[in-house]
Motif scaffolding. Structure first.
Motif, short mmCIF file in Angstrom:
data_model
loop_
_atom_site.label_atom_id
_atom_site.label_comp_id
_atom_site.label_asym_id
_atom_site.label_seq_id
_atom_site.Cartn_x
_atom_site.Cartn_y
_atom_site.Cartn_z
N GLY A 1 76.93 -25.01 -11.56
CA GLY A 1 76.99 -25.61 -10.24
C GLY A 1 77.68 -26.97 -10.27
O GLY A 1 77.43 -27.81 -9.38
N LEU A 2 78.54 -27.21 -11.25
CA LEU A 2 79.27 -28.48 -11.36
C LEU A 2 80.65 -28.31 -10.74
O LEU A 2 81.46 -27.52 -11.24
N PRO A 3 80.94 -29.01 -9.64
CA PRO A 3 82.25 -28.86 -8.98
C PRO A 3 83.41 -29.20 -9.90
O PRO A 3 83.31 -30.09 -10.75
N GLY B 1 89.05 -25.85 -1.69
CA GLY B 1 88.19 -26.38 -0.65
C GLY B 1 86.95 -25.56 -0.39
O GLY B 1 86.03 -26.01 0.31
N ILE B 2 86.89 -24.34 -0.94
CA ILE B 2 85.73 -23.48 -0.75
C ILE B 2 84.83 -23.51 -1.97
O ILE B 2 83.63 -23.77 -1.88
N ASN B 3 85.42 -23.23 -3.14
CA ASN B 3 84.64 -23.24 -4.37
C ASN B 3 85.30 -24.02 -5.49
O ASN B 3 84.82 -24.03 -6.63
N ASP C 1 81.83 -38.03 -2.10
CA ASP C 1 81.53 -37.21 -0.92
C ASP C 1 80.38 -36.25 -1.26
O ASP C 1 80.60 -35.14 -1.77
N GLU C 2 79.16 -36.67 -0.96
CA GLU C 2 77.99 -35.88 -1.34
C GLU C 2 77.96 -34.53 -0.62
O GLU C 2 77.59 -33.51 -1.21
N GLU C 3 78.34 -34.51 0.65
CA GLU C 3 78.32 -33.26 1.41
C GLU C 3 79.29 -32.25 0.82
O GLU C 3 78.95 -31.07 0.63
N LEU C 4 80.50 -32.70 0.52
CA LEU C 4 81.50 -31.81 -0.09
C LEU C 4 81.02 -31.35 -1.46
O LEU C 4 81.14 -30.18 -1.82
N TRP C 5 80.42 -32.25 -2.23
CA TRP C 5 79.95 -31.92 -3.59
C TRP C 5 78.88 -30.82 -3.52
O TRP C 5 78.92 -29.85 -4.27
N ASN C 6 77.93 -30.97 -2.60
CA ASN C 6 76.86 -29.98 -2.48
C ASN C 6 77.41 -28.61 -2.08
O ASN C 6 76.96 -27.57 -2.59
N ARG C 7 78.38 -28.61 -1.19
CA ARG C 7 78.96 -27.34 -0.73
C ARG C 7 79.70 -26.64 -1.89
O ARG C 7 79.55 -25.43 -2.09
N LEU C 8 80.49 -27.41 -2.64
CA LEU C 8 81.22 -26.83 -3.77
C LEU C 8 80.26 -26.37 -4.87
O LEU C 8 80.48 -25.34 -5.51
N THR D 1 77.14 -25.24 -4.69
CA THR D 1 76.51 -23.97 -4.34
C THR D 1 77.50 -22.82 -4.40
O THR D 1 77.20 -21.74 -4.95
N ALA D 2 78.70 -23.04 -3.85
CA ALA D 2 79.71 -21.98 -3.83
C ALA D 2 80.21 -21.64 -5.23
O ALA D 2 80.54 -20.48 -5.52
N SER D 3 80.28 -22.64 -6.12
CA SER D 3 80.76 -22.41 -7.49
C SER D 3 79.85 -21.44 -8.23
O SER D 3 80.31 -20.46 -8.82
N ALA D 4 78.54 -21.74 -8.21
CA ALA D 4 77.60 -20.88 -8.92
C ALA D 4 77.60 -19.47 -8.34
O ALA D 4 77.55 -18.47 -9.08
N ALA D 5 77.67 -19.38 -7.01
CA ALA D 5 77.68 -18.06 -6.36
C ALA D 5 78.93 -17.27 -6.74
O ALA D 5 78.87 -16.04 -6.93
N HIS D 6 80.06 -17.95 -6.88
CA HIS D 6 81.31 -17.27 -7.23
C HIS D 6 81.25 -16.68 -8.64
O HIS D 6 81.70 -15.55 -8.86
#
Length: 695
Positions: free
Chosen positions: A620-622, A638-640, A660-667, A669-674
């Motif tokens: 989960g590390l962007p 921009g998605i993962n 950018d904490e919001e962008l970091w959190n989104r990336l 979550t998406a990274s691990a899911a990918h």
């Protein structure tokens, strides 16, 4: 000569003739002569490297580790031989274990005052049998008093070594359908005593590896065996009760461990030999060595009882004389794997991938044997593969590839060659000596494509010609093999377009998805993972340190760049300072994957799927990456992942994400899911099953 000495020598001769008769049935003439040589060869009484405790030490009370909630109950039946029991207990006190345990000694009505002395040891429970019950009865009595989830039966003429207990418990938890786990037993002189046991159809038993070198890689991997010695045997308490414990028909001793193992196997569970649990066993102290006198005489009597009880099961055991490996493997398909180097998961992503492939193959029921192209394997590497159940062939223990293939090639069902230059060197020999094997080529990444991109990046005309020649040879390899593995959809599409008849399968990098362990606010700094043994990594580090990082530091001089991976000392000194810290190779990436805020992948050329990108995403590390670093992974900017090309754009993207904490959190979550969606073990297993369907 005293009459007593004559009688002893006659019994010894009779014992040796008894052993040689059994050896001849299993080994043939040459093997039996070698076995006789081993028997009579003089060795030091004790291997000094083992640092064994002394027997003639005056007793002073000491304490043992103990727990109110033990996971393991260590059960030690004793009848006299107090000095050996004390040496065993001192070794337990000296080495301990991470696993919570209790120690119970079952005193079988000893006449030497053992129980009174042992009761002075703090943390030790002493059970006293009112009458002599023998080994079988004492073990069952100890099991009734045990509180642990597991029972570990341990002879009193043993001494344990570091990790003796933890390795057994770990193997039990690691291995599916595990019923019993046993230790690697060695003599005090350092020779191997037993690497598990084999039972033939006539109920004759064989100690695997007896008298061989204790560190021989042939005996340094987990494997299924028919039984393990009761000198050091771990079993779940509930299972022990389920199969009825040690069968009292074998009282006072002998064949009870074989019988227990057969009962466990009848229940559909496995008996596992675990070499990382090393126990020194002074064979014969408890019961003697003469099979015609004392307790030892029950070995022959109880074998007859064993035959009566297990007559039907013995029909499915291998015939006497069957080679040991073939007898133990019971017809499991055998795959031989070769890579340039022995894999080390701490060295590179390719090693992690190969270890995961071998783990899957073993889970699928394959026997796996590995050899590095240079035939070099360190003790650590042998142990790493051994934990996966993989046998390692290496100098100086194993024969050359040619000699090994002459012996084993016709029995191989599959061969996997990793990397272009390894496959190119050995494919012809493999086809000749392993004619029945399915041939698999693992590209790791397309060699010619990486050379081609390096040529484009550097403008090197010589490299262009080299890439062209490599392409022709690599394509010839792909045509010659039954299946080719690639990790990238880009490479799969390329090969299917250029080689429409080839069987090109996507075998994705596999990762356990851990997800983010720490929130944004508790993280700081950035990390790059990659060793200089891979040229694209060296180019990336030099570009990162010389052009990208100065732009970042100009605006945020509080940030640190962590570089992880093998690197020459001159390069480490060159890069150190100005917010750059070099760590070299590390045992685990957890500290940086869970502590840093961003992972970087500034690769400018290369091929395949980049393990550093997938690894970071699995935590989960962007990741901030170049387009080439993200190739073939179905990533979306921009998605993962965040993509950037050029030093200025790359530095700007790092700075933007860092705050950018919001962008970091989104990336995150998406990274691990990918990774979970596209790089799972299930997908890789399906690919391997397809490739080996006709093996």
């Amino acid at each position: 000569m005293p009459v007593s000495n004559i009688h002893w020598r006659l019994r010894r001769l009779r014992y040796l003739l008894h052993r040689v008769k059994g050896s001849f049935a299993q080994r043939g003439v040459q093997g039996t002569l070698a076995r006789i040589t081993q028997e009579f060869k003089r060795y030091p009484a004790q291997d000094q490297e083992l640092e064994l405790g002394l027997l003639d030490v005056p007793f002073q009370p000491f304490s043992l580790p103990s727990s109110d909630k033990p996971v393991v109950s260590v059960l030690i039946p004793v009848y006299g031989k107090l000095q050996w029991t004390l040496a065993c207990l001192r070794s337990i006190a000296r080495h301990g274990a991470d696993t919570a345990f209790e120690v119970i000694v079952i005193d079988d009505a000893s006449t030497d005052g053992s129980a009174d002395v042992l009761s002075q040891i703090e943390g030790l429970q002493v059970l006293r049998n009112a009458r002599n019950l023998g080994f079988v009865g004492s073990c069952n009595a100890g099991a009734q008093a045990a509180r642990g989830e597991f029972l570990l039966f341990l002879n009193n003429d043993t001494q344990v070594t570091p990790h003796w207990l933890d390795a057994l418990v770990q193997a039990y938890r690691d291995e599916p359908h595990c019923g019993i786990v046993g230790s690697r037993l060695i003599y005090p002189d350092g020779r191997l005593q037993e690497a598990g046991g084999l039972v033939y159809s006539d109920a004759s038993a064989w100690n695997v590896g007896r008298f061989e070198r204790r560190d021989d890689p042939r005996y340094m991997f987990r494997r299924n065996v028919d039984y393990v010695s009761g000198a050091s045997l771990l079993i779940a308490r509930g299972l022990f009760d389920q199969v009825g414990g040690f069968d009292s028909r074998y009282a006072p001793a002998y064949c009870e461990d074989m019988d227990l193992a057969f009962g466990v196997r009848k229940a559909g569970l496995r008996v596992i030999y675990e070499p990382e649990s090393l126990v020194v066993h002074c064979e014969g102290i408890s019961s003697g060595l003469d099979p015609f006198a004392g307790v030892k005489q029950y070995q022959t009597l109880n074998r007859r009882k064993f035959v009566e009880k297990w007559a039907e099961a013995l029909q499915h055991q291998p015939a006497p004389g069957t080679p040991i490996n073939r007898a133990l493997e019971r017809g499991r398909p055998h795959i031989f794997i070769m890579d340039a180097l022995t894999p080390d998961p701490t060295r590179d992503a390719g090693s992690q991938q190969l270890c995961n492939i071998m783990r899957l193959l073993r889970d699928m029921g394959w026997r796996v044997t590995f050899m590095a192209d240079n035939r070099q394997s360190s003790e650590k590497e042998i142990r790493t593969l051994g934990r996966l159940g993989v046998e390692t062939l290496c100098k100086p223990h194993s024969p050359s590839l040619l000699e090994w293939l002459k012996r084993e090639g016709k029995q191989l069902q599959a061969v996997m060659l990793c990397r272009y230059y390894v496959a190119d060197s050995h494919l012809a020999l493999i086809k000749q000596l392993a004619p029945n094997a399915t041939l698999l080529y693992d590209t790791v990444d397309l060699h010619f494509l990486r050379e081609q991109r390096a040529a484009e990046h550097t403008g090197n005309a010589s490299l262009v010609r080299q890439a062209s020649a490599s392409k022709q040879r690599e394509y010839a390899l792909i045509r010659a093999c039954d299946a080719t593995f690639v990790v990238s959809t880009v490479e799969q599409d390329l090969l299917l377009r250029d080689l429409p008849g080839a069987n090109v399968l996507l075998l994705p990098n596999m990762h356990d998805v851990k997800g983010s362990q720490r929130p944004f606010a508790e993280r700081r700094d950035v990390v790059f993972v990659g060793g200089f043994g891979h040229p694209p990594n060296e180019d990336a580090v030099r570009w990162l340190v010389s052009e990208i990082w100065p732009l970042v530091r100009a605006r945020r001089n509080d940030l640190t760049l962590h570089l992880i991976g093998d690197m020459p000392e001159a390069a480490r000194q060159e890069f150190a300072g100005h917010g750059v810290v070099t760590h070299g190779r590390v045992e685990s990436l957890d500290e940086w994957m869970n502590g840093c805020r961003i992972a970087l992948a500034p690769l400018r050329y290369g091929a395949g799927v980049k393990g550093k990108v997938n690894t970071a995403m699995s935590y989960g590390l962007p990741v901030v990456a170049t387009p080439i670093a993200a190739e073939g992974m179905r990533l979306e900017d921009g998605i993962n992942v965040l993509l950037a090309d050029g030093a200025s754009a790359f530095a700007e993207t790092i700075l933007r994400l860092y705050d950018d904490e919001e962008l970091w959190n989104r990336l995150s979550t998406a990274s691990a899911a990918h990774v979970w969606r596209h790089f799972s073990f299930d997908m890789a297993k399906a690919t391997l099953q397809t490739a080996l369907a006709h093996s």
